[in-house]
Write a protein that holds these residues in place. Structure first.
Motif, short mmCIF file in Angstrom:
data_model
loop_
_atom_site.label_atom_id
_atom_site.label_comp_id
_atom_site.label_asym_id
_atom_site.label_seq_id
_atom_site.Cartn_x
_atom_site.Cartn_y
_atom_site.Cartn_z
N ARG A 47 44.51 37.88 48.15
CA ARG A 47 45.27 38.87 48.92
C ARG A 47 46.77 38.75 48.67
NH1 ARG A 47 45.65 37.31 54.89
NH2 ARG A 47 47.18 35.94 53.91
N ASP A 48 47.30 37.52 48.73
CA ASP A 48 48.74 37.31 48.57
C ASP A 48 49.21 37.68 47.16
OD1 ASP A 48 48.76 36.47 51.16
OD2 ASP A 48 48.87 34.33 50.70
N LYS A 49 48.36 37.46 46.17
CA LYS A 49 48.71 37.82 44.80
C LYS A 49 48.88 39.33 44.67
CE LYS A 49 47.21 37.14 40.00
NZ LYS A 49 46.14 36.60 39.12
N ARG A 50 48.01 40.08 45.31
CA ARG A 50 48.12 41.54 45.28
C ARG A 50 49.35 42.03 46.04
NH1 ARG A 50 42.82 40.53 44.45
NH2 ARG A 50 41.67 42.02 43.15
N LEU A 51 49.62 41.41 47.19
CA LEU A 51 50.80 41.82 47.96
C LEU A 51 52.08 41.50 47.20
CD1 LEU A 51 49.75 40.72 51.56
CD2 LEU A 51 49.90 43.05 50.66
N LYS B 221 46.34 52.03 47.27
CA LYS B 221 45.08 51.43 46.85
C LYS B 221 45.14 49.90 46.97
CE LYS B 221 43.03 55.28 45.58
NZ LYS B 221 41.85 55.78 46.29
N THR B 222 46.30 49.34 46.63
CA THR B 222 46.47 47.88 46.74
C THR B 222 46.40 47.44 48.19
OG1 THR B 222 47.87 47.90 44.77
CG2 THR B 222 47.96 45.95 46.16
N TYR B 223 47.05 48.20 49.08
CA TYR B 223 47.02 47.86 50.50
C TYR B 223 45.60 47.99 51.07
CZ TYR B 223 52.10 47.62 50.92
OH TYR B 223 53.42 47.24 50.81
N GLN B 224 44.85 48.99 50.60
CA GLN B 224 43.47 49.14 51.05
C GLN B 224 42.62 47.96 50.60
OE1 GLN B 224 42.06 52.95 49.68
NE2 GLN B 224 43.61 54.08 50.84
N LYS B 225 42.85 47.51 49.37
CA LYS B 225 42.12 46.34 48.86
C LYS B 225 42.46 45.11 49.69
CE LYS B 225 39.68 43.84 46.00
NZ LYS B 225 38.21 43.94 45.97
N CYS B 226 43.74 44.92 50.02
CA CYS B 226 44.15 43.78 50.83
C CYS B 226 43.53 43.85 52.22
CB CYS B 226 45.67 43.72 50.93
SG CYS B 226 46.49 43.34 49.36
N GLN B 227 43.43 45.05 52.75
CA GLN B 227 42.80 45.21 54.06
C GLN B 227 41.33 44.80 54.02
OE1 GLN B 227 44.24 45.97 56.91
NE2 GLN B 227 42.34 45.88 58.05
N ARG B 228 40.65 45.16 52.94
CA ARG B 228 39.23 44.76 52.81
C ARG B 228 39.10 43.25 52.64
NH1 ARG B 228 39.06 49.77 49.92
NH2 ARG B 228 39.38 48.73 47.91
N ILE B 229 40.04 42.64 51.93
CA ILE B 229 40.03 41.17 51.79
C ILE B 229 40.24 40.53 53.16
CG2 ILE B 229 41.20 39.18 50.78
CD1 ILE B 229 41.82 40.91 48.33
N GLY C 4 50.26 38.14 57.57
CA GLY C 4 48.91 37.86 57.08
C GLY C 4 48.08 37.03 58.04
N TRP C 5 48.61 36.80 59.26
CA TRP C 5 47.91 36.01 60.27
C TRP C 5 46.88 36.89 60.96
CZ3 TRP C 5 50.37 33.88 65.36
CH2 TRP C 5 49.52 32.92 65.93
N LEU C 6 45.62 36.59 60.78
CA LEU C 6 44.54 37.46 61.26
C LEU C 6 44.08 37.04 62.66
CD1 LEU C 6 42.50 37.60 57.95
CD2 LEU C 6 44.36 39.09 58.70
N LYS C 7 45.02 36.81 63.56
CA LYS C 7 44.66 36.30 64.89
C LYS C 7 43.79 37.27 65.67
CE LYS C 7 49.14 37.87 66.72
NZ LYS C 7 48.64 39.01 67.48
N ALA C 8 44.11 38.56 65.65
CA ALA C 8 43.33 39.53 66.42
C ALA C 8 42.01 39.84 65.75
CB ALA C 8 44.15 40.82 66.60
#
Length: 448
Positions: free
Chosen positions: A251-255, A279-287, A336-340
């Motif tokens: 994810r971080d590499k794509r961002l 498209k990159t943001y959508q991919k990161c969201q799926r990751i 990138g903190w996925l707390k929620a």
């Protein structure tokens, strides 16, 4: 008596249609959506008298307006039967239910807009969208027939008539194997990318007899989740670190590539166009979703293994990150903190098993030493390490997980616990700032 919460979960059953069946599915969805658009107009026109009816009353009321029968030859909109020849009755009722939902939603949103309930002063009024990407709901026996769990027979439109076709089921989940789960009406999902049945289940978890422990979760930046299973007496019987580093690096590499492309596009000034790197943001969201599911699945596995009474999280709702030092990437890492996401995914999985989620005060969970020696000092070079006043060095996230577990135990047992310390006692921190050592003191008082 508190009414039990209804737990609805959806499985995806993969289908393997032939090329001819794909054409049939496409034609079926096309005519179904056409019928929905037609019905939206009828229902909206007569919403004044239809809007006050219940769901069971609304369907026959709409049918009296547009569906001709031998006993009801004269209807206000006879074109429906001519346009949709031999349209199955259960497909028609599913379309009526969907169209009524669209109209009801529009009327509610428009009323709120008129009353001034708007996010912005210049917000435009909502529009009635009759051309939606809906999919048909299938009723058992009338629209679909299961042949074991290998094949399903679906009623489809071949351009002239409605016929049955049998398609192979190639992928299943496990919810249909649970005896207490009740299968509800599935939906046929078909487009250029997908072909599957979306099958909802009404899940009724069995009544649990948990052990006297909780699974505490500390969600962090350096380590995605730190787990500690804490008993009511303050004994830590399990601890674990969960950090899917490979997915986080992907994810971080794509961002990172987004910022590089942005600098090349804008140069030293200018603006990015709308949808830049979407498209990159959508991919990161799926990751991110994948990371959330991996972590939440492991948390639930641990809680199930130790038969925990509850899973305990910090209450981080409304928490906003603070920026770090100049040129540091701390703010970006907080994004990138996925707390929620992790908390919500865990709650969905754990509730399905009949478990309970507990939230505790987040203040001073990592700042106070679990052994009661006071405020810890974080290492300036390695923020994951904490030094107690006694000189002991300990993992800061694990220390926080211990205190979260202690607060969860106190919250669960507070009603029956007359020995818990008072939050009004002078010279002492609030009761909600409890540490693991408070469970030890309480247990010693009980044994004395």
């Amino acid at each position: 008596m508190k009414t039990p919460t209804k737990v609805i979960r959806t499985d995806k059953w993969q289908l393997n249609p032939t090329p001819d069946q794909k054409i049939l599915f496409g034609d079926t969805i096309k005519v179904y959506r056409h019928a929905c658009r037609y019905l939206v107009g009828i229902i909206y026109t007569h919403w004044a008298e239809l809007g006050c009816l219940t769901a069971d009353q609304l369907t026959p009321a709409v049918e009296r307006l547009m569906h001709q029968t031998a006993k009801r030859p004269n209807v206000k909109y006879p074109q429906f039967n001519k346009t949709f020849y031999k349209f199955p009755s259960y497909y028609r009722r599913a379309a009526i239910a969907f169209a009524a939902g669209q109209v009801s939603s529009y009327v509610t949103c428009y009323s709120e807009w008129q009353s001034g309930t708007r996010k912005r002063r210049d917000t435009k009024p909502p529009k009635l969208n009759a051309d939606t990407g809906c999919y048909p709901a299938l009723y058992k026996g009338q629209c679909y027939k299961l042949h074991g769990f290998d094949q399903v027979e679906i009623k489809v439109f071949n351009g002239l008539d409605w016929v049955w076709t049998t398609v192979q089921i190639t992928g299943l989940r496990e919810r249909h194997q649970v005896a207490s789960n009740k299968m509800m009406s599935p939906s046929l999902i078909f487009n250029e990318r997908y072909c599957h049945l979306s099958v909802p289940f009404n899940c009724k978890p069995e009544k649990r007899k948990p052990e006297a422990n909780v699974t505490a979760v500390d969600l962090g930046i350096n380590t995605t989740a730190t787990i500690a299973v804490v008993t009511h007496s303050g004994t830590v019987i399990h601890r674990e670190f969960i950090h899917p580093g490979r997915d986080i690096d992907r994810r971080d590499k794509r961002l990172k590539s987004v910022s590089v492309r942005a600098s090349k596009t804008m140069g030293k000034g200018g603006k990015l166009h709308k949808g830049f790197c979407s498209k990159t943001y959508q991919k990161c969201q799926r990751i991110n979703n994948q990371i959330g599911h991996i972590v939440s699945k492991r948390i639930v596995e641990i809680a199930e293994k130790f038969n925990s009474e509850a899973i305990v999280f910090e209450n981080l709702k409304g928490w906003k990150p603070k920026g770090g030092r100049k040129r540091s990437n701390l703010r970006q890492r907080f994004h990138g903190w996925l707390k929620a996401k992790i908390r919500d995914f865990t709650e969905m999985k754990w509730t399905e098993l009949g478990g309970k989620i507990v939230e505790v005060v987040a203040a001073y969970t990592s700042k106070l030493a679990y052994d009661g020696t006071g405020i810890v000092k974080r290492d300036s070079k390695n923020y994951a390490l904490a030094t107690f006043t006694s000189g002991k060095r300990f993992n800061a996230d694990l220390n926080g997980a211990y205190n979260i577990g202690a607060r969860g135990v106190i919250k669960l047992t507070r009603r029956n616990d007359s020995e818990s310390r008072s939050s009004k006692r002078p010279g002492r921190p609030p009761r909600s700032w409890a540490c693991l050592c408070d469970l030890w003191v309480r247990d010693n008082l009980r044994l004395a």
